[in-house]
Design an enzyme around this catalytic site. Structure first.
Site, PDB file in Angstrom:
ATOM      1  N   CYS A  93       3.401  -7.885  13.715  1.00 55.23           N
ATOM      2  CA  CYS A  93       4.744  -8.248  13.255  1.00 55.23           C
ATOM      3  C   CYS A  93       5.815  -7.381  13.908  1.00 55.23           C
ATOM      4  CB  CYS A  93       4.821  -8.165  11.728  1.00 55.23           C
ATOM      5  SG  CYS A  93       5.150  -6.519  11.072  1.00 55.23           S
ATOM      6  N   HIS A 149       0.824  -1.201   0.000  1.00 50.63           N
ATOM      7  CA  HIS A 149       0.000   0.000   0.000  1.00 50.63           C
ATOM      8  C   HIS A 149       0.861   1.256   0.000  1.00 50.63           C
ATOM      9  CE1 HIS A 149      -3.855  -2.138   1.595  1.00 50.63           C
ATOM     10  NE2 HIS A 149      -3.744  -2.188   0.284  1.00 50.63           N
ATOM     11  N   HIS A 158      -0.362  -8.732   1.238  1.00 56.37           N
ATOM     12  CA  HIS A 158      -1.416  -8.833   2.245  1.00 56.37           C
ATOM     13  C   HIS A 158      -2.027 -10.229   2.320  1.00 56.37           C
ATOM     14  CE1 HIS A 158      -1.284  -4.811   0.338  1.00 56.37           C
ATOM     15  NE2 HIS A 158      -1.145  -4.431   1.596  1.00 56.37           N
ATOM     16  N   GLU A 206      -5.707  -7.765   4.062  1.00 54.79           N
ATOM     17  CA  GLU A 206      -5.114  -8.808   4.909  1.00 54.79           C
ATOM     18  C   GLU A 206      -6.191  -9.527   5.706  1.00 54.79           C
ATOM     19  OE1 GLU A 206      -2.359  -9.408   8.841  1.00 54.79           O
ATOM     20  OE2 GLU A 206      -1.942  -7.640   7.607  1.00 54.79           O
ATOM     21  N   SER A 211      -2.577   2.716   3.782  1.00 56.38           N
ATOM     22  CA  SER A 211      -1.617   1.891   4.516  1.00 56.38           C
ATOM     23  C   SER A 211      -2.030   1.804   5.982  1.00 56.38           C
ATOM     24  CB  SER A 211      -0.209   2.487   4.399  1.00 56.38           C
ATOM     25  OG  SER A 211       0.665   1.892   5.338  1.00 56.38           O
ATOM     26  N   SER A 227       5.660   0.361   4.145  1.00 55.47           N
ATOM     27  CA  SER A 227       5.617   0.248   2.684  1.00 55.47           C
ATOM     28  C   SER A 227       6.096   1.514   1.983  1.00 55.47           C
ATOM     29  CB  SER A 227       4.189  -0.103   2.232  1.00 55.47           C
ATOM     30  OG  SER A 227       3.244   0.760   2.827  1.00 55.47           O
ATOM     31  N   THR A 272      -1.661  -8.236  11.297  1.00 59.11           N
ATOM     32  CA  THR A 272      -0.253  -7.993  11.645  1.00 59.11           C
ATOM     33  C   THR A 272       0.100  -6.519  11.795  1.00 59.11           C
ATOM     34  OG1 THR A 272       0.430  -7.963   9.316  1.00 59.11           O
ATOM     35  CG2 THR A 272       0.480 -10.104  10.454  1.00 59.11           C
TER      36      THR A 272
END
Length: 315
Positions: A198, A41, A74, A126, A226, A270, A168
């Protein structure tokens, strides 16, 4: 005005891998390469790849036969994988391995007929991919919750056989509160040893808290779609520091910095560093000085490429 830079910031290992998969596919097989959903994104990244022959689509029915298709970082549902296999499409999977880890957890709960709760944002790709790993034919079900209010109203079939997973890229603080609410309402609930947020999301959130504590305003370089970039902006604002989410230097307004002494800059997972450099250059043109990087957590994680792209690139 003094510039301070969050550390770490920008690309994570999953994003690096996803972009490199598209780049390698373009190099090895040539354009066009179809990508289901934006591979990551970020507007700049997507436009750059599009200019080199990547074609971004939202569904596989937009993909012709006999072409290469890449699944975005994703992740996708099992239904999408089945559709691609049924059409004989050549697929490279750019799903972040940390997202795949969550998919495996959900699939295991599904096989066991165990109900599963996903903490995440409705409509995010996602979340759609993770929800799509669950096969309810084994007698279970999967539920989506976003906050404590959703937990309070959630009705499950068997609270004694329940597990949770998380998107995540969530806010660690928000997710912790939702998990606490789940454990209070469903004492027998199981889940990962820690949430599925994450490492890169955690590190960037820790870094932006430090940045917001030391600066008068925070700029988050990242695109509006994002998830992790939006969480960074929200975290800075919760610390009573004005924060702006920008795609790049062109989105800034000079008036934001009137009376400001310290400007903090970070970037979502990203967002490429070239955009951060552009922001720094514009701020310096407006009179800012320096670009001091704060101490932070070192990241040295890398994820391997698909074998076919890895081998062919060496020929």
């Amino acid at each position: 005005m003094q510039i301070k830079l969050a550390n770490p910031r920008g690309f994570c290992a999953g994003v690096d891998r996803a972009i490199e998969i598209v780049n390698r596919a373009l190099e090895v097989f040539g354009p066009p390469i179809y990508v289901r959903h934006e591979v990551v994104h970020n507007k700049f990244v997507v436009e750059d790849l599009r200019s080199r022959g990547a074609i971004f689509v939202e569904e596989l029915d937009q993909v012709p036969d006999d072409v290469i298709v890449i699944f975005s970082a994703h992740g996708v549902s099992q239904a999408v994988r089945t559709e691609a296999a049924g059409r004989g499409l050549k697929v490279f999977d750019a799903t972040c391995p940390l997202v795949t880890k969550v998919h495996i957890e959900v699939a295991r709960y599904s096989r066991d007929g165990r109900e599963c709760i996903l903490i995440g944002h409705a409509g995010h790709p996602e979340v759609e991919g993770t929800m799509g790993q669950y096969d309810a034919s084994n007698g279970g079900a999967i539920y989506l919750v976003e906050d404590e209010e959703d937990v309070a109203s959630l009705q499950v079939r068997n609270p004694d056989s329940l597990a949770f997973v998380t998107q995540t890229t969530l806010s660690m603080d928000d997710t912790s509160r939702v998990i606490d609410a789940l454990r209070k309402r469903f004492p027998a609930i199981g889940g990962p040893r820690k949430d599925d947020i994450c490492y890169a999301t955690q590190n960037r959130q820790d870094a932006v808290k430090q940045l917001a504590d030391e600066c008068d305003v925070v700029l988050v370089v990242g695109s509006p779609n994002s998830s992790n970039s939006n969480r960074l902006r929200e975290l800075a604002e919760r610390m009573a520091t004005p924060a702006y989410l920008i795609d790049g230097a062109e989105d800034m307004q000079q008036g934001w910095f009137e009376g400001v002494e310290r400007i903090g800059i970070t970037a979502g997972a990203s967002a490429p560093e070239v955009l951060v450099r552009g922001v720094i250059q514009q701020l310096q043109a407006w009179g800012a000085t320096g670009a001091d990087e704060l101490a932070g957590r070192e990241e040295n994680i890398t994820f391997s490429m698909p074998k076919e792209l890895r081998v062919k690139s060496l020929l």
